[in-house]
Structures are given as C-alpha cells and as structure tokens.
Design an enzyme around this catalytic site. Structure first.
Site, PDB file in Angstrom:
ATOM      1  N   GLY A 637      58.902  30.800 -42.054  1.00 50.28           N
ATOM      2  CA  GLY A 637      59.940  31.788 -41.810  1.00 50.28           C
ATOM      3  C   GLY A 637      60.795  31.363 -40.636  1.00 50.28           C
ATOM      4  O   GLY A 637      60.435  30.475 -39.865  1.00 50.28           O
ATOM      5  N   GLY A 639      64.018  33.030 -37.864  1.00 54.24           N
ATOM      6  CA  GLY A 639      64.824  34.183 -37.471  1.00 54.24           C
ATOM      7  C   GLY A 639      65.603  33.829 -36.229  1.00 54.24           C
ATOM      8  O   GLY A 639      65.589  32.666 -35.791  1.00 54.24           O
ATOM      9  N   GLY A 640      66.291  34.803 -35.692  1.00 51.44           N
ATOM     10  CA  GLY A 640      67.108  34.556 -34.532  1.00 51.44           C
ATOM     11  C   GLY A 640      66.314  34.000 -33.356  1.00 51.44           C
ATOM     12  O   GLY A 640      66.803  33.184 -32.587  1.00 51.44           O
ATOM     13  N   TYR A 641      65.058  34.420 -33.280  1.00 54.37           N
ATOM     14  CA  TYR A 641      64.233  34.049 -32.122  1.00 54.37           C
ATOM     15  C   TYR A 641      63.628  32.673 -32.276  1.00 54.37           C
ATOM     16  O   TYR A 641      63.179  32.073 -31.337  1.00 54.37           O
ATOM     17  CB  TYR A 641      63.106  35.068 -31.974  1.00 54.37           C
ATOM     18  CG  TYR A 641      62.382  35.229 -33.286  1.00 54.37           C
ATOM     19  CD1 TYR A 641      62.777  36.228 -34.169  1.00 54.37           C
ATOM     20  CD2 TYR A 641      61.373  34.355 -33.658  1.00 54.37           C
ATOM     21  CE1 TYR A 641      62.184  36.327 -35.404  1.00 54.37           C
ATOM     22  CE2 TYR A 641      60.784  34.461 -34.895  1.00 54.37           C
ATOM     23  CZ  TYR A 641      61.183  35.454 -35.765  1.00 54.37           C
ATOM     24  OH  TYR A 641      60.602  35.544 -36.991  1.00 54.37           O
ATOM     25  N   GLY A 642      63.566  32.152 -33.508  1.00 54.24           N
ATOM     26  CA  GLY A 642      62.922  30.858 -33.715  1.00 54.24           C
ATOM     27  C   GLY A 642      62.221  30.821 -35.045  1.00 54.24           C
ATOM     28  O   GLY A 642      62.580  31.552 -35.970  1.00 54.24           O
ATOM     29  N   LYS A 643      61.218  29.967 -35.130  1.00 54.42           N
ATOM     30  CA  LYS A 643      60.568  29.763 -36.417  1.00 54.42           C
ATOM     31  C   LYS A 643      59.140  30.293 -36.456  1.00 54.42           C
ATOM     32  O   LYS A 643      58.502  30.436 -35.416  1.00 54.42           O
ATOM     33  CB  LYS A 643      60.546  28.267 -36.731  1.00 54.42           C
ATOM     34  CG  LYS A 643      61.930  27.763 -37.078  1.00 54.42           C
ATOM     35  CD  LYS A 643      61.918  26.287 -37.394  1.00 54.42           C
ATOM     36  CE  LYS A 643      63.309  25.883 -37.892  1.00 54.42           C
ATOM     37  NZ  LYS A 643      63.520  24.441 -37.822  1.00 54.42           N
ATOM     38  N   VAL A 644      58.688  30.552 -37.671  1.00 56.80           N
ATOM     39  CA  VAL A 644      57.303  30.954 -37.853  1.00 56.80           C
ATOM     40  C   VAL A 644      56.590  29.864 -38.640  1.00 56.80           C
ATOM     41  O   VAL A 644      57.097  29.385 -39.654  1.00 56.80           O
ATOM     42  CB  VAL A 644      57.200  32.290 -38.620  1.00 56.80           C
ATOM     43  CG1 VAL A 644      55.747  32.734 -38.712  1.00 56.80           C
ATOM     44  CG2 VAL A 644      58.029  33.367 -37.948  1.00 56.80           C
ATOM     45  N   LYS A 658      54.449  32.348 -34.219  1.00 53.69           N
ATOM     46  CA  LYS A 658      55.867  32.622 -33.987  1.00 53.69           C
ATOM     47  C   LYS A 658      56.278  31.856 -32.738  1.00 53.69           C
ATOM     48  O   LYS A 658      55.803  32.150 -31.642  1.00 53.69           O
ATOM     49  CB  LYS A 658      56.038  34.127 -33.801  1.00 53.69           C
ATOM     50  CG  LYS A 658      57.447  34.583 -33.555  1.00 53.69           C
ATOM     51  CD  LYS A 658      57.505  36.104 -33.552  1.00 53.69           C
ATOM     52  CE  LYS A 658      58.538  36.621 -32.579  1.00 53.69           C
ATOM     53  NZ  LYS A 658      58.487  38.061 -32.402  1.00 53.69           N
ATOM     54  N   ASP A 754      62.581  48.362 -34.912  1.00 53.72           N
ATOM     55  CA  ASP A 754      63.206  47.445 -35.853  1.00 53.72           C
ATOM     56  C   ASP A 754      62.490  47.494 -37.201  1.00 53.72           C
ATOM     57  O   ASP A 754      62.050  46.474 -37.720  1.00 53.72           O
ATOM     58  CB  ASP A 754      63.228  46.037 -35.280  1.00 53.72           C
ATOM     59  CG  ASP A 754      64.284  45.163 -35.949  1.00 53.72           C
ATOM     60  OD1 ASP A 754      64.205  43.934 -35.821  1.00 53.72           O
ATOM     61  OD2 ASP A 754      65.176  45.721 -36.624  1.00 53.72           O
TER      62      ASP A 754
END
Ligand SMILES: *[C@@H]1O[C@H](CO)[C@@H](O)[C@H](O)[C@H]1NC(C)=O
Ligand SMILES: *[C@@H]1O[C@H](CO)[C@@H](O)[C@H](O)[C@H]1NC(C)=O
Length: 951
Positions: A637, A639-644, A658, A754
């Site tokens: 995955g 997202g804005g924060y980085g990868k999973v 994460k 969220d």
C-alpha cells in the site's frame, strides 16, 4: 482580651501547631525543597517548612523522612541528586509517573537505609548508576517499564538482601553479569526469588555461573531478549524454580536433560529460539503444567511417549518442532490436559482422541500436519479440533467439516458486570462504576506474565481476581468504591493483559493520597492476585483528574475549633473568617503550584525513544530483513505518509509495516503519541499495533497483518470477491464496534478523525478492523467535550459541522461512518465525478418505492433481486449519521445496537463470529497450584509502607 485570644488562636491555626509533633530536620527539609526544584506537580500540600507534619505522601520517624510514596501523582521532571541527602529514607515509590524522566542520580547510592525502590512505569532513561550496589538494605528493586539503557550493573550482585529484582521492559543490553574474582554479579543474590528481566536487549550467553544450588529463585524470566548460546545445564541446580521463561531469544544447542530434575517447575517457555537436537525426557518435571517449545530447530523426532505420563500437564504447545509419526491415544487421556497445539509438524496417521469421560480437553490444534483420519467417538461437543491443512481435509466433501475450517481467536469483551443497576449517561471523561455511579476512575493494565490458565472465556477467574482486589483495597482502607476489570487479551509476549478501572468512593475523583495509596499497593506487590494469575506487574495510566482536594489537616482544625470553642457567635464567626483567610492563602499557594508548566513528553522525546508494554521496538536491521530490504514485491500500500510493506518475522508471523516518508515524518512527539495511543487499545475490530521502529532517522509502525486488505479495494472489485447483504451488515457492525470502543471504552476516549473505506480492513473471515489512527487525537487534554483543532480528514467523509466550527467531537466520526454506510451499499466513492454521495442519496430517497428508490445507485454485485431485509432501516440509520447537526446524530453505541438489530431481523447472529470460534482456549487450569502458591513474600522481607498502614 477576647481580641487577643482570637489573635493567638488564629496564629496557632495558621501554623497548624495544634497538630504538630516534631519539626522536620533541616537537612531533610532542604533536600525535599531541592527535589521540588526539579519536579512539577508535587502534591498541593507540599508547602510550608514542616514536611513531617504538613505534607501528604511523606512519612517520618521522629524528625527524619523515612518514606516518600508518590505513585500515580502526576509528578513530572527529574530526580535530582538531593535525594541522597535523605539519610533515613527506607521507602521510595515514584511509580507510574510517566513524565518523570532523566537518569537515576548516582547519589541514590547514599541512601544506606533504603529497602524499597520502585520506579515502575515512569519515563526514566540513561544507565543505572553502579552506586546502586551500595544500597546494602535493599530488598525490593523495581525498575521495570522505563527506558533504561546500558548494561545491568554488576554491583547489583552486592545487594545481599535483595528479594525482588525487576528490570523488565527496558532497553538493557549486553551480558548478564556474574561474579569473577572480586567483581560481583547476579549469581551472588542468594536471597533473590525473582529475576524479571524480559523485554530487554540482553545479549551474549546465559552464564552457567548464574545458577547454582545456593540460589533460591522461583521466577526466572528472560523472555524476549537477544540471548545466544545454549541453555546452561546449571539451571537444573535451582531446585526452587517454579516459572522459567527463556522464550523469544536466539538460544541454540540442545535442551539440557538436567532440567528434568526441576520438580517444582510449573511453567516453562522455551519457544521461539533455535534449540536443536531433540527434547530430552522431562518426565521428572512432575508438576509441569504449561510447556511451550514451539518454533525451534529440533531434529525430526517422534511424538515422545513420556508426554503421556505428565499427569499435571494442562497446556502443551509444540508448534513447528519437526514432530512426526502418530500421537499416542493415551496422551489425550491425561487427566488435566486442556489445550494441545501442535501446528506445523509432520504428524501423521489417525488422530484418535479416545473417549475418556470427564476430560478437561478444550482445544486440539493440529493444523498443517499429515493426519489422514479422525477418530473422535464421544468427545465432539467439548473439544475443538482444528485439522485444516491435513490430508483428512483434502478429501472431497471434508472441507465443510467444522474441524477443517480455519477460525481465529475472538477478542474477549468481558467486563465486570454492573451490580444490579442500570448505568446512566456520564459526562465527558467520567465512567460508570459497577455501582452505576459516574466518576473519574484510576486506570491501568494488570499484566500477568505466566498465568496458569488461558481459557480467557471463563469469567470465574476474573470474578476471583475482582474480589481479591476489592478485599485488598478494603483491608488497606483505600477510598475505593468499586473495581472493574475488562478486555482480557494475550499480548505478543503471551502475557495476559487486563484493563483495570478503580472507582473512588464518596467523591467523583481521587486525590493524590488516594492514587498514591492504590499505586503503591499494586507497585510493591502488597496485593497478591489469586494463584492462577502468577507473577504480575501493574502499569497505571496518567490520572488527570485531581480536583482541588481538601487539605486534610485544615479539615481537622475545623473540627477542633468547632469542638473547643462554641458559645459566642461572634467568636465563632471571627474564627471561621480566620480559617477562611488561611484556607484562601493555602489556595493561592496551591494555585501557584498548579501554574507550574506541566512537563510533557515533547520536551523529552527528541532523545527519548518510546518504550511501551505490548508494543515492541524493532530494529531497523530486523525490519529490513523481514521485508527483504523493503522490496517492491512486499509493498502492499501507499499513501501520503509513505508506503506500507508486508514482512515476515523469523517466527513466521506476518506483519504490516507503515514506513513514513522523510518529508511526511511526524515530530517525535506525534510519533510517540501515536504509539502510546495505539498500544493502549485492544479490540478485535481495531487493527492492533505490534511495535515500532524509531531508528536511523526512520519512523515505522508495525501492525498485525490483515490479509484481505481494505474495504475500499473490496468494494471496487479489486480484491476479487463479492459481499452479500448480510456480510455488508457484518462489516458495518464490526467497524461500528471498533469505533464505539474508541469513543466509549478507550481511556481517554479517542476520536478517529479519518473514517473511510480505506481505513477499514478485512481479515480472512471478512471481519472488519478499523485501521490508521494516524490522525487520531485522544481527548486527554480537553476539559470540555470537544477539541478545537486544525481540520484534518478526507474530503467526502468530513463532517461539515466540524469543518465550519473546527470543533471536533465523536459525532464527526459518526458522520464519516454514515458516509461509509452509504458507500457500503453503493460501492461508490463519496465524491465521484463531482457528485456527493450524501446529496445524491438524499435526492433520490423515496421510501414508498422499492429499495427506497435507490435501485440505480446501489452496488449491482449485492444481488438486488433478493430481498434485502432491513434495508430501509439501514438507510434511515445512515441518514441519521449524516445529519447536519452533530447533536442529531446517534452515538456509536446506538449505531452498534441498530446494526445488531438489523442482523437479527435478517436472521443472522450478530455475534456469530466470536461465538463460533474458541481458539482462545489454550489452557484451562483447574488450580493445580501456581508459582505463587508456595511463595511467601513475607512481611519481614518487604517493609510495609507506613503511609498505607496509617491510612
Ligand atoms: C508416519 O510417518 C512415519 C515417519 O515419518 C512413517 O514411518 C510412517 O510410515 C507414517 N505412517 C503413516 C500411517 O503414514
Ligand atoms: C472456570 O474456571 C473455574 C476455576 O478454574 C472452574 O471451576 C470452572 O469449572 C470453569 N468453568 C467453565 C465453564 O469451564
């Protein structure tokens, strides 16, 4: 004349000399005042110049301070070297003050009379000073659950009276010190009964010298360290041993046959190591009740016949141990046997569990073996058998058998029942006690390191624990109304963790004397749990509700005055005015105390790494290895924060990591806050945090891996399976329960902020789990029922009221959940091609028509031809959740009830998942004696706290 009398009286009152006995020695007063220079949030009574008589939480003998008991008082700051000047100090308990940081000063070594030193659950860091070895009278040393680093000082070996040594849950590294020549070591601690050293980074071999026949240890706990080498056979010399935990290390070589002579050992954990060879015959361990040797590197071996002679055995875990051949049917006839887990082996032939009546057996987990036949004549109902991944389940038609399905442990929702009353609604942070009174409870977790039962469903155990806690509080005259226990879970260390809430009597909150008394009772093991719970420690949460507690000594004076004076009304009025003036003065002094800046974590985290129970710290190297260097193949995955990333731990456990991008990294403060928050909540509908990595400029959170990905992917068809109506209701229910837990049971309550389909994950049985608390904010810092904050969240799910007012309440999550409910039936993004789902539905809604007139908008994969029972009610509920005004939206607990009703209406059992699984049965002890049963924590060995006795 009368005027002078009053004047004298007032002077007396103001100095409290009516109750004074002996003045505090000047050197003690000076030391205490200097300590206060580096402390904030000291008790409001800590003013004036006579601590022995005027200050709470201090006890003196003559004019010298002998005890300071500040457990759970919210104390913040550092412990200065001035502590070393309290020459007569015997007891120092600073436990559960999370904002007490910095190192232990060297001057602590000057406290020649100190017998009890407790700092469990604080924020201390740095190494332990060697000077600790000068404390010749020390009996009880509890440094666990801090952030201590460095090596275990060898000088601890000089503490010849030491009885209790708890260093667990820190970051100690390096070898276990043993004596050599004139250098001391832990092997000299012949009086010690407890070595609790789990969850550190101790490395090197376990020195054979550590154990000898002179040792009187009953608990040796070194689990979750980095110890290497083999298990020394000298362990077999410590005949007093009752619990041995050496699991989750890097131990290799064979298990020494000599340990078979440990006739008192009841619990032995050697799992998650690299032990080789085969297990020796341990038939000599005649009271062994729990044995876990899973995940080792043994040679292929047959199921040992001697196991069938272990009459006390209740729990046997030998997963991934190369076992082969057939299990002897006589094994299952052991009288106390309750749980057997032999997953991932090569066991074959017929599984014959016999027909013995009155058996205790509850679970046999033999998944991933080679068993080709099951003979279960007679025991079907009481034993859960798991055979998925065996030959017997590959035959056609067998996959539908119960024993061929996979099931997962259910989370236990146990909570101390209400005492024949109905709890009403409580305001903001108050909670209903078992007696249905709203108040601010003192909370924390009880952590049992080796319980002898693991049938977490059996509430008898919790009821017994509850009663013994109440008895203990009553016996020690603590101001406790009632106690609530809830949510028993096994954490990653196999500890049984229970949430504890202690409710105040007669008032809605505790004062510091109350919390320090309760804290001490639990921190120094004055309270002993029922024997089946075994060794434990308590960790308290911050208690942020100290009110303007009455000054007890002022109250006494009031009584004295009332009794002595009488008569002249004028006189009484004048005196009352005087007392009021004094009281005001005290209050002003207290106000000054209150205005002291409260030292929060952020000032300390720039260097400090969070260290939490339940959440383990992973090294960067470890994570790199288990994700094969963050390979693309392991990305699951982004997202804005980085990868999973997906990763596999050496023990086979799959995890999700994460990893924050450099530019989106949070401050150390937020990062720690997130970990603290996540590690505190445990619920089957919440993704749980396993650990974190905070190293090499990296911030990573390690979660349990939830195999079926996000609800968003499922609804979009990406995941490749369809959801029917009932399944959708169940997913809605799971997510609602997770949220309701955050709002109403987490302490402090948590607003998710969220909620969206991205953040609802599905496990292999399609149970919903709420994920990503990255934007969460606990309500700990607010006085009112809302938080004013910068608006965060995701467009489409965002509560318009919150957006306008910036005032966040739980009702903002309810709004997001309402959008999610709509998404769940439409499989549309909340905002798609400029159209907003809430508006679309509102416009199309026509209750007179079939499917409320929403046919065009609904997800066609839902089989719209069949009757969707309860559909209209579902839509009504969703619309209530997205009401304009937060006040008009239901609370999450009401949403949960509604969805439960919908499921019942549709003929489904809302609790089916948890009811159909019982894998949480692991052991099922019937009091075959526990480690604590033979132990005498004799009163002479641990000095009772004078403060508690006098309360
Ligand atoms: C079970 O395995 C053992 C050893 O691997 C083998 O000797 C034996 O023949 C097997 N038995 C059956 C019934 O398959
Ligand atoms: C629960 O545990 C108690 C104490 O060990 C035992 O006596 C009782 O039979 C158990 N109850 C059930 C339902 O298994």
């Amino acid at each position: 004349m009368m005027g002078r009398t009053i004047l004298v009286f007032l002077l007396l009152v103001c100095n409290y000399s009516l109750v004074a006995v002996a003045e505090t020695a000047t050197e003690d007063l000076t030391a205490l005042k200097s300590l206060m220079d580096t402390w904030q949030n000291t008790p409001p009574t800590w003013v004036g110049s006579d601590p022995c008589n005027d200050w709470d939480e201090i006890k003196c003998n003559g004019s010298h301070v002998i005890s300071i008991s500040l457990s759970s008082t919210g104390l913040a700051g550092q412990l200065s070297g001035d502590i070393g000047s309290l020459s007569e100090l015997q007891t120092l308990d600073l436990s559960y003050n999370k904002d007490l940081t910095g190192p232990l000063p060297q001057a602590i070594g000057n406290l020649k009379k100190l017998s009890t030193l407790i700092v469990v659950g604080c924020g201390f860091n740095g190494p332990i000073p060697e000077e600790i070895g000068n404390l010749q009278e020390l009996v009880y040393l509890s440094l666990n659950s801090n952030k201590f680093v460095g090596q275990i000082p060898a000088s601890i070996g000089n503490l010849s009276k030491l009885y209790w040594l708890d260093l667990a849950d820190n970051q100690f590294e390096g070898p276990i010190p043993v004596s050599s020549g004139s250098k001391p070591g832990l092997d000299l601690l012949h009086h010690a009964k407890h070595f609790h050293c789990g969850n550190n980074k101790l490395s090197g071999p376990i020195p054979p010298k550590l154990f000898s026949s002179e040792m009187t240890l009953i608990h040796v706990l070194f689990e979750s360290n980095q110890l290497t080498g083999s298990i020394p056979s000298t362990l077999g010399l410590v005949q007093s041993l009752e619990v041995v935990r050496l699991d989750s290390n890097f131990l290799s070589g064979p298990v020494p046959p000599k340990i078979s002579s440990l006739e008192k050992v009841q619990e032995m954990y050697l799992s998650n190591n690299k032990l080789s060879g085969s297990l020796p015959n341990l038939a000599g361990m005649s009271v062994l009740s729990t044995m876990d040797i899973s995940n080792n590197s043994f040679d292929a071996w047959d199921f040992p016949p001697w196991l069938s002679t272990m009459k006390s055995l209740t729990t046997l875990k030998m997963e991934s141990t190369q076992l082969q051949g057939q299990i002897s049917p006589s094994f299952f006839s052991l009288p106390n046997l309750q749980t057997v887990s032999l997953k991932h082996n090569e066991l074959n032939g017929t599984l014959d569990i016999g027909t013995t009546d009155g058996s205790q057996l509850r679970l046999i987990d033999l998944q991933d073996n080679k068993i080709n036949k099951l003979d279960q004549s007679g025991r079907v109902s009481q034993v859960k058998i798991m055979l998925k991944g065996n030959l017997v389940c590959e035959e056609t038609g067998m996959a539908s058998e119960n024993y061929c399905s996979d099931s997962q442990p259910s989370d236990n929702q146990y909570r101390t029942p209400f005492n024949n009353c109905e709890p009403g609604a409580c305001s903001a942070e108050q909670l209903p006690s078992p007696n249905c009174q709203c108040s601010y409870p003192y909370t924390g977790t009880l952590n049992f390191r080796a319980p002898s039962f693991s049938d977490l469903e059996n509430s008898t155990h919790y009821a017994t624990l509850h009663d013994s806690l109440m008895q203990s509080f009553e016996f020690h005259d603590l101001p406790v109304d009632s106690v609530s226990l809830s949510h028993p879970v096994k954490d990653s260390n196999q500890y049984l963790v229970l949430s504890l809430q202690v409710f105040p009597s007669n008032q809605d909150r505790f004062n510091r004397t109350g919390t320090s008394g309760i804290g001490f009772l639990l921190s120094n093991q004055t309270f002993k749990p029922p024997k089946e719970f075994g060794p434990f420690y308590f960790n308290a949460d911050r208690y942020g509700h100290f009110g303007s507690a009455k000054h007890s000594k002022s109250a006494n004076i009031g009584i004295i005055i009332g009794a002595t004076v009488g008569g002249s009304i004028l006189l009484v009025l004048l005196i009352l005015a005087g007392v009021y003036a004094c009281f005001q003065k005290k209050r002003a002094e207290r106000a000054i105390e209150h205005n002291n800046p409260f030292r929060r974590w952020d000032s300390e985290t720039s260097s400090g790494v969070p260290q939490l129970k339940g959440a383990r710290q992973f090294s960067f190297v470890e994570i790199k290895k288990c994700t094969t260097n963050f390979s693309q193949a392991n990305e699951i995955g982004t997202g804005g924060y980085g990868k999973v990333y997906k990763g596999t731990l050496p023990n086979g456990q799959i995890i999700a990591i994460k990893r924050a991008l450099k530019e989106s990294m949070q401050g150390a403060f937020e990062f720690k806050a997130e970990i603290e928050l996540l590690s505190r909540v445990h619920h089957k509908n919440l993704v749980s945090l396993l650990g974190f990595c905070f190293e090499k400029g990296e911030q990573m959170l390690v979660y349990e891996y939830v195999p079926r990905g996000s609800l968003k992917d499922t609804l979009s068809g990406k995941s490749g399976f369809k959801l029917d109506w009932i399944r959708r209701l169940k997913i809605a229910l799971g997510a609602a329960r997770g949220l309701a837990y955050l709002h109403e049971h987490a302490n402090p309550p948590i607003i998710h902020r969220d909620i969206k389909s991205n953040n609802i994950l599905l496990d292999e049985r399609l149970n919903a789990k709420v994920a990503d608390f990255g934007l969460s904010k606990s309500m700990v810092d607010t006085e009112k029922d809302h938080i004013t904050t910068q608006v965060k969240g995701t467009m489409g799910y965002l509560d318009p009221e919150y957006y306008m007012s910036q005032q966040l309440t739980e009702k903002s999550d309810v709004y997001g959940f309402g959008v999610l409910l709509l998404e769940l039936i439409t499989a549309r993004k909340p905002i798609e091609r400029g159209k907003y789902i809430v508006k679309e539905i509102k416009n199309a809604l026509d209750k007179k028509r079939d499917l409320c007139g929403l046919y065009e908008l609904l997800d066609p994969t839902m089989d719209l031809g069949s009757t969707l029972i309860g559909f209209e009610k579902y839509v009504n509920l969703a619309m209530m959740c997205v009401e304009e005004s937060g006040a008009d939206r239901p609370a999450m607990s009401n949403v949960v009830k509604e969805i439960e009703n919908l499921l019942l209406l549709a003929g489904a059992n809302p609790n089916a998942e948890s009811a159909s699984t019982s894998a949480s049965y692991e052991d099922f002890s019937k009091g075959s004696g526990h480690p604590y049963s033979n132990e005498s924590l004799d009163a002479g060995a641990v000095p009772p706290n004078p403060k508690i006795e006098s309360m």
